[in-house]
Write an enzyme that holds these catalytic residues in place. Structure first.
Site, PDB file in Angstrom:
ATOM      1  N   GLU A  69       4.051 -22.072  46.517  1.00  0.00           N
ATOM      2  CA  GLU A  69       3.027 -21.451  45.679  1.00  0.00           C
ATOM      3  C   GLU A  69       2.655 -20.069  46.202  1.00  0.00           C
ATOM      4  O   GLU A  69       2.176 -19.918  47.316  1.00  0.00           O
ATOM      5  CB  GLU A  69       1.802 -22.358  45.599  1.00  0.00           C
ATOM      6  N   THR A 124       6.444 -29.067  38.421  1.00  0.00           N
ATOM      7  CA  THR A 124       5.008 -28.919  38.095  1.00  0.00           C
ATOM      8  C   THR A 124       4.639 -27.437  38.252  1.00  0.00           C
ATOM      9  O   THR A 124       4.804 -26.671  37.318  1.00  0.00           O
ATOM     10  CB  THR A 124       4.109 -29.824  38.974  1.00  0.00           C
ATOM     11  N   ASN A 173      -4.019 -22.003  43.197  1.00  0.00           N
ATOM     12  CA  ASN A 173      -4.744 -23.215  43.557  1.00  0.00           C
ATOM     13  C   ASN A 173      -6.210 -23.193  43.160  1.00  0.00           C
ATOM     14  O   ASN A 173      -6.871 -24.226  43.153  1.00  0.00           O
ATOM     15  CB  ASN A 173      -4.576 -23.507  45.047  1.00  0.00           C
ATOM     16  N   SER A 175      -4.329 -29.680  40.629  1.00  0.00           N
ATOM     17  CA  SER A 175      -3.235 -30.496  41.158  1.00  0.00           C
ATOM     18  C   SER A 175      -3.782 -31.755  41.805  1.00  0.00           C
ATOM     19  O   SER A 175      -4.931 -31.796  42.201  1.00  0.00           O
ATOM     20  CB  SER A 175      -2.408 -29.726  42.164  1.00  0.00           C
ATOM     21  N   THR A 225       9.775 -35.246  50.696  1.00  0.00           N
ATOM     22  CA  THR A 225       9.082 -34.183  49.977  1.00  0.00           C
ATOM     23  C   THR A 225       8.345 -34.752  48.788  1.00  0.00           C
ATOM     24  O   THR A 225       8.283 -35.970  48.593  1.00  0.00           O
ATOM     25  CB  THR A 225      10.077 -33.144  49.462  1.00  0.00           C
TER      26      THR A 225
END
Lengths: 406, 406
Positions: free
Chosen positions: B277, B153, B401, B406, B190
């Site tokens: 990220e 992703t 973010n 997400s 995870t």
């Protein structure tokens, strides 16, 4: 820039409380980085302190002195936290108290020391000691605003709250200051806050008032989930405005004072959040319908401290899936997700654990574009409720903390 | 950009495991966002899943199917997490399993579904169903790399690990893939990871191997402290490479397999952190001298998840006071701070709870300028030890973010 109205208010003086400041050059030149409070004899004082296992030297000494004697002075420096400084740090805090005590003709353990700033460096003790006499020379009941500026570190605004109130024909005052602005998830108290009243309150009630009001104010805010080594909050009642002493919670005047102090403490706590490092929004997270207060707080903190939610708030993105994620990870036993409701402001985004079919992205986006946002969750398990205050997570948070040595 | 060596390795095929991918247009056009795994009959399969109270529909259904029957297929989509989607979400997950089961001539509960992506939106179920047949048409033992790309992703690199090993003259393989890259503090597993071997391992040992190795790999990483609604890790043993079955932990071959699986799982977990990220650094936090493992983990996570430490790491600022702060707030009962030691790499920064007098800022800065940094803490209380892996907190974390849904 702080969020919302953070105007520094008219600060009512408190009979029996004088404040002096000086330039001690603890870390930076040309700023009044040393603050001294003097209380009239007979004042009652209560304190709450950080629960960090690495509590700073001044915290350890303040707790000790508070247990041993009745405080007459506070001394506060910014620029250096005197934390993780070992035996030398304790000696330096003690030297500071002794110098002030000698100059003020009191016992060393009648002085409470406070420090805020960089952790792990020794105080420039000679400069600090030399700053004490000049601070004493300008002691004044009008010193609250200078003190509010004096205790700032990464704060962008001074923080004050003050009320005048009447009880049985006598006029009293409640005035306080606080500072933030990072390493804030107080656990017993905030970084630093000092609140005083000239009402005549018995020592045990001063303790109780502080404990009660801290729980719903400083213990309900979070900037970054980090707990400082130096958090301290002090409440002083001088009694000098006169009137009959308040020595029972059944005295109707106790409830009035509790209400006033609650408002002052909540305002001081919220001001810290409004001026949180890099904050662009002020967020209220209310969790209701919990089986108990603890699980309401667990869910509220899980939301308030999620970096994914805080960045979405910064971006004004009504990304409610992240709120659901934070509820899910909060560790509430046997939570039935199909009973969970979530609102952004007045807009219900999550209905019975799933997407609300009537929700529109436009409605969510309208709420998220505001500067002040309410996130409300109903867990559908009981009647408990609690509220936590926080701010968003911006580029500037990273910038401030990548640059500043706190 | 991922930190350090994240080269995609040679992926050994695993006899009995075939993988197919297709473009189902779940969220974005022109990407192979649907992945199907097919296992030979007789394979033993184990799974661990998120502990979120808002576990996604596919997680709920995978757990149910795994308890009811022996899996023959996995189906994974990216772009939509099918989480917080209520009854419709469960029906969609079930429809997906049924379609694949019909096409593969197995029972519906022999299919385990997985989803990752946006929370709170319904799956585009028709497009998803239409993508299954094309995926089955290209099933191949060589499909591991395509699958590693398929499940990404916000990941910037595909994540794989693979080993070939020998037991009693028989050659076996252990091959796996994983994905991150945000909402990562797995609590059981995870986001998604799939590992397979062609060694013949009894079902109960497959379960045990997964539990044991997950604890020290996926359950020891954190990007942002957030726990996904969709975390899942699956381990498959087909047995098709032959040799005598392994059905006891006293079989010396069990230890060999445990070692191989531990390495593969740790590599897959660390790859998620390296590609966290906005990550610019890979951080290992080791806490030793604890009274028990739990307090070592508590301190390690407190350090690894502190925004103040993560931003200091990003800035290469050896601001060790923040590490001390994080140790102090970790909630270790009766921690004696004067027994605490802290190292940055080989440089001791904190000695007996205070500043190490031999420490120099230059030495600390040299360690902090590295891409891979070890923070080591000795609590001075006992013999327990544990390690957590994380990354730093950069402008790009906020950017990713604030932009990504997400």
């Amino acid at each position: 820039m702080a969020v919302g109205d953070v105007t520094f208010p008219k600060m009512w003086t408190v009979s029996g409380v004088k404040i002096g400041t000086s330039e001690a050059y603890v870390r930076y030149a040309n700023r009044r980085d040393l603050v001294v409070f003097e209380f009239a004899e007979g004042s009652n004082v209560a304190g709450v302190f950080t629960q960090s296992a690495f509590a700073a030297a001044p915290v350890l000494l303040s707790k000790k002195h508070l247990a041993e004697n009745t405080p007459r002075y506070l001394i506060i420096n910014t620029g250096n936290a005197n934390a993780a400084t070992g035996e030398i740090g304790l000696q330096n805090a003690e030297k500071t108290c002794k110098r002030l005590a000698d100059l003020g003709y009191v016992q060393t353990n009648q002085v409470l020391p406070f420090s805020t700033g960089v952790i792990g460096e020794q105080l420039p003790i000679e400069r600090l000691l030399n700053g004490i006499q000049p601070a004493l020379e300008n002691l004044t009941e009008e010193g609250w605003e200078a003190a509010a500026y004096g205790i700032m570190t990464t704060d962008t605004t001074p923080k004050g709250a003050s009320e005048q109130f009447e009880l049985d024909g006598v006029t009293y005052h409640m005035t306080g200051i606080s500072k933030g602005a990072g390493m804030i998830r107080p656990n017993m108290a905030t970084m630093l806050s000092f609140v005083a009243t000239d009402a005549p309150i018995a020592q045990e009630l001063v303790d109780q008032l502080l404990q009660t009001t801290v729980t719903q104010s400083f213990n309900r805010i979070t900037i970054d989930g980090d707990t400082s080594t130096n958090d301290s909050c002090i409440f002083i009642a001088t009694g000098l405005a006169g009137g009959k002493g308040i020595d029972s919670i059944d005295d109707p005047r106790y409830q009035v004072i509790l209400d006033v102090l609650s408002r002052v403490m909540l305002r001081l706590a919220q001001l810290i959040v409004r001026d949180g490092e890099g904050a662009t929004k002020f967020i209220t997270v209310t969790v209701e319908g919990g089986a108990n207060t603890q699980e309401c707080c667990d869910v509220a903190y899980s939301i308030a401290e999620s970096p994914l939610i805080k960045t979405a708030l910064f971006a004004s993105d009504p990304n409610w899936g992240r709120i659901v994620m934070a509820i899910g990870k909060a560790g509430v036993d046997n939570l039935d997700s199909s009973k969970v409701q979530v609102w952004l402001g007045e807009v219900q985004i999550c209905l019975d654990g799933g997407a609300n079919p009537n929700y529109t992205e436009a409605a969510g986006a309208a709420v998220m574009s505001e500067k002040e946002i309410l996130i409300r969750v109903d867990l559908g398990r009981g009647d408990a409720k609690d509220t936590v205050y926080t701010c968003d997570f911006s580029y500037d948070y990273v910038k401030i903390n990548a640059d500043y040595r706190s």
